[in-house]
Design a protein around this motif. Structure first.
Motif, PDB file in Angstrom:
ATOM      1  N   UNK A 121      -7.027  13.074 -14.038  1.00  0.00           N
ATOM      2  CA  UNK A 121      -7.126  13.906 -13.038  1.00  0.00           C
ATOM      3  C   UNK A 121      -8.072  13.447 -11.932  1.00  0.00           C
ATOM      4  N   UNK A 122      -7.683  12.782 -10.807  1.00  0.00           N
ATOM      5  CA  UNK A 122      -8.639  12.432  -9.969  1.00  0.00           C
ATOM      6  C   UNK A 122      -9.077  13.512  -8.837  1.00  0.00           C
ATOM      7  N   UNK A 123     -10.533  13.611  -8.906  1.00  0.00           N
ATOM      8  CA  UNK A 123     -11.314  14.578  -7.914  1.00  0.00           C
ATOM      9  C   UNK A 123     -11.735  13.995  -6.585  1.00  0.00           C
ATOM     10  N   UNK A 124     -11.877  12.679  -6.502  1.00  0.00           N
ATOM     11  CA  UNK A 124     -12.468  11.955  -5.425  1.00  0.00           C
ATOM     12  C   UNK A 124     -12.017  10.393  -5.570  1.00  0.00           C
ATOM     13  N   UNK A 125     -12.101   9.511  -4.578  1.00  0.00           N
ATOM     14  CA  UNK A 125     -11.797   8.153  -4.496  1.00  0.00           C
ATOM     15  C   UNK A 125     -12.668   7.715  -5.331  1.00  0.00           C
ATOM     16  N   UNK A 126     -12.326   6.768  -5.977  1.00  0.00           N
ATOM     17  CA  UNK A 126     -13.186   6.069  -6.939  1.00  0.00           C
ATOM     18  C   UNK A 126     -14.131   5.004  -6.085  1.00  0.00           C
ATOM     19  N   UNK A 127     -15.520   4.858  -6.576  1.00  0.00           N
ATOM     20  CA  UNK A 127     -16.396   3.994  -5.929  1.00  0.00           C
ATOM     21  C   UNK A 127     -16.885   2.895  -6.815  1.00  0.00           C
ATOM     22  N   UNK A 128     -17.940   2.470  -6.470  1.00  0.00           N
ATOM     23  CA  UNK A 128     -18.613   1.504  -7.493  1.00  0.00           C
ATOM     24  C   UNK A 128     -19.048   1.888  -8.818  1.00  0.00           C
ATOM     25  N   UNK A 129     -19.488   3.272  -8.768  1.00  0.00           N
ATOM     26  CA  UNK A 129     -19.740   4.154  -9.794  1.00  0.00           C
ATOM     27  C   UNK A 129     -18.576   5.119  -9.914  1.00  0.00           C
ATOM     28  N   UNK A 130     -18.373   5.401 -11.308  1.00  0.00           N
ATOM     29  CA  UNK A 130     -17.202   6.311 -11.453  1.00  0.00           C
ATOM     30  C   UNK A 130     -17.713   7.226 -12.732  1.00  0.00           C
ATOM     31  N   UNK A 131     -17.756   8.573 -12.388  1.00  0.00           N
ATOM     32  CA  UNK A 131     -18.099   9.208 -13.558  1.00  0.00           C
ATOM     33  C   UNK A 131     -16.751   9.858 -14.446  1.00  0.00           C
ATOM     34  N   UNK A 132     -16.733  10.063 -15.563  1.00  0.00           N
ATOM     35  CA  UNK A 132     -15.443  10.315 -16.244  1.00  0.00           C
ATOM     36  C   UNK A 132     -15.890  11.416 -17.229  1.00  0.00           C
ATOM     37  N   UNK A 133     -15.081  12.621 -17.124  1.00  0.00           N
ATOM     38  CA  UNK A 133     -15.274  13.790 -18.091  1.00  0.00           C
ATOM     39  C   UNK A 133     -14.164  14.077 -19.130  1.00  0.00           C
ATOM     40  N   UNK A 134     -14.308  14.812 -20.093  1.00  0.00           N
ATOM     41  CA  UNK A 134     -13.056  15.139 -20.907  1.00  0.00           C
ATOM     42  C   UNK A 134     -12.274  16.271 -20.201  1.00  0.00           C
ATOM     43  N   UNK A 135     -13.012  17.383 -19.625  1.00  0.00           N
ATOM     44  CA  UNK A 135     -12.188  18.501 -18.993  1.00  0.00           C
ATOM     45  C   UNK A 135     -12.059  18.502 -17.659  1.00  0.00           C
ATOM     46  N   UNK A 136     -11.252  19.370 -17.188  1.00  0.00           N
ATOM     47  CA  UNK A 136     -11.353  19.342 -15.463  1.00  0.00           C
ATOM     48  C   UNK A 136     -12.369  20.396 -15.004  1.00  0.00           C
TER      49      UNK A 136
END
Length: 396
Positions: free
Chosen positions: A241-256
């Motif tokens: 589930x994407x909340x922003x356009x990916x950049x050079x750094x991308x943070x990923x979480x388990x939950x919304x």
């Protein structure tokens, strides 16, 4: 060294062994939709996340990532090598001359869906997900926004979250027949695949209270077990589930909620929710060493009390042939957003280590951000709001 077995015998074992029979002899299983569910025998958990998918011929744990066939199950649980597991199962299935089956195994192969049928099922799920998404409305100004505000999330509702006023909630009743529990409002989140196409939906069923508050739906089955308030439809593994356009750094979480909490504090940081720690970590190498749990681990103590062998953790070595989430082109650094309130901390730490190893193997820089012990990032955000409220009541 155990003598090898033929590929034909291994395939016969997989085809003729009932996974529900095999696993059910060791794990208390209950029906959950089209599958069977129980507490994972490979890690310590109180909320069942271990599924047996008989019709497809495999088991999968969404908590620790354990996955495989009947042979894999026997290898893991009894610490057998491949050949020994195949021979043991072959004897139990009556496939070895002179052996007596120890379980009720059909004379013919266990009915399972074909790859073509699985593809058709995926297509139907995708169509259903697309239909629900089209009928839902943008989340701003709806109970979705109220729900998020109740979780201390003050961001504008992102376009990947919508509101469905009434979605059916299905489970399986007697005789495996689908039973509709009711229809409830839900927050629906678009799961996008690697190319950006919507491949599934994450549904959070909601309860709108008389005072206007909106919370996760609390439903209890007739046997006393809670129904899950969150369900997925379509292809979740590998998507996000994407909340922003990916950049050079991308943070990923388990939950919304975790992803949105971090985005609120760091609006400059692109954050996506991959919806499970298993998706973040990807599959483990089935041939890699699995270390023992510590002597004071609750699962170790329970095993000793029951006279069972010393339990082991999943491996932190990734299987690069079976990845979970794969970041898009252009991402050079991954920030893994950990939770510190997991029910099984040793397994969560191992999976986070596997995730770090997997993304490092993909040539990415990896960092891990951890909240305070006993929290996730959303509970920290809510605690801060509570602290601010208490501070506002103090005399000046």
């Amino acid at each position: 060294m155990t003598a090898p077995v033929s590929r034909e015998l291994a395939e016969q074992v997989r085809a003729r062994t009932s996974l529900v029979d095999l696993v059910g002899a060791r794990v208390a299983l209950k029906r959950a939709g089209r599958e069977m569910r129980g507490c994972c025998p490979f890690h310590n958990e109180k909320t069942p996340s271990f599924y047996v998918i008989e019709r497809k011929g495999f088991f999968h744990c969404f908590g620790c990532g354990a996955h495989g066939s009947a042979i894999d199950f026997r290898m893991r649980l009894d610490r057998l090598d491949f050949a020994s597991a195949v021979r043991t199962l072959a004897a139990e299935a009556g496939l070895v001359a002179g052996s007596v089956p120890v379980r009720r195994v059909p004379a013919a192969e266990v009915p399972r869906v074909s790859p073509a049928e699985i593809e058709d099922e995926h297509a139907r799920d995708a169509d259903r997900a697309a239909s629900i998404w089209r009928d839902a409305v943008p989340g701003a100004g709806t109970p979705v926004e109220t729900y998020l505000r109740g979780r201390a999330i003050a961001l504008p509702v992102p376009p990947t979250l919508r509101f469905a006023a009434s979605l059916p909630y299905w489970t399986n009743g007697a005789g495996k027949r689908p039973v509709k529990v009711g229809e409830f409002p839900a927050m629906v989140a678009a799961i996008q695949g690697p190319g950006g196409k919507i491949v599934g939906l994450h549904r959070t069923y909601l309860s709108i209270e008389p005072d206007g508050a909106v919370r996760k739906l609390a439903l209890v089955a007739p046997d006393g077990d809670p129904f899950a308030a969150k369900k997925m439809l379509g292809q979740a593994m590998g998507g996000a589930v994407r909340f922003a356009k990916a950049g050079a750094t991308l943070a990923i979480a388990e939950g919304i909620e975790t992803a949105l909490s971090v985005l609120q504090v760091r609006p400059d940081l692109p954050v996506w929710a991959v919806l499970s720690l298993t998706a973040m970590a990807g599959s483990g190498d089935p041939k890699a060493f699995k270390r023992r749990r510590s002597a004071d681990d609750p699962k170790t103590l329970a095993a000793f009390k029951a006279g069972k062998s010393w339990p082991r953790l999943e491996t932190d070595v990734p299987d690069m042939k079976r990845p979970g989430f794969v970041p898009p082109d252009g991402v050079r650094e991954i920030l893994l957003l950990a939770d510190a309130d997991n029910k099984d901390p040793p397994m969560a730490q191992m999976l986070m280590a596997r995730a770090a190893a997997r993304f490092t193997a993909l040539g990415l820089t990896v960092r891990v951000a951890r909240p305070k012990e006993g929290h996730d990032f959303n509970s920290m955000l809510m605690a801060k709001r509570a602290a601010d409220a208490v501070g506002a009541l103090q005399p000046s």
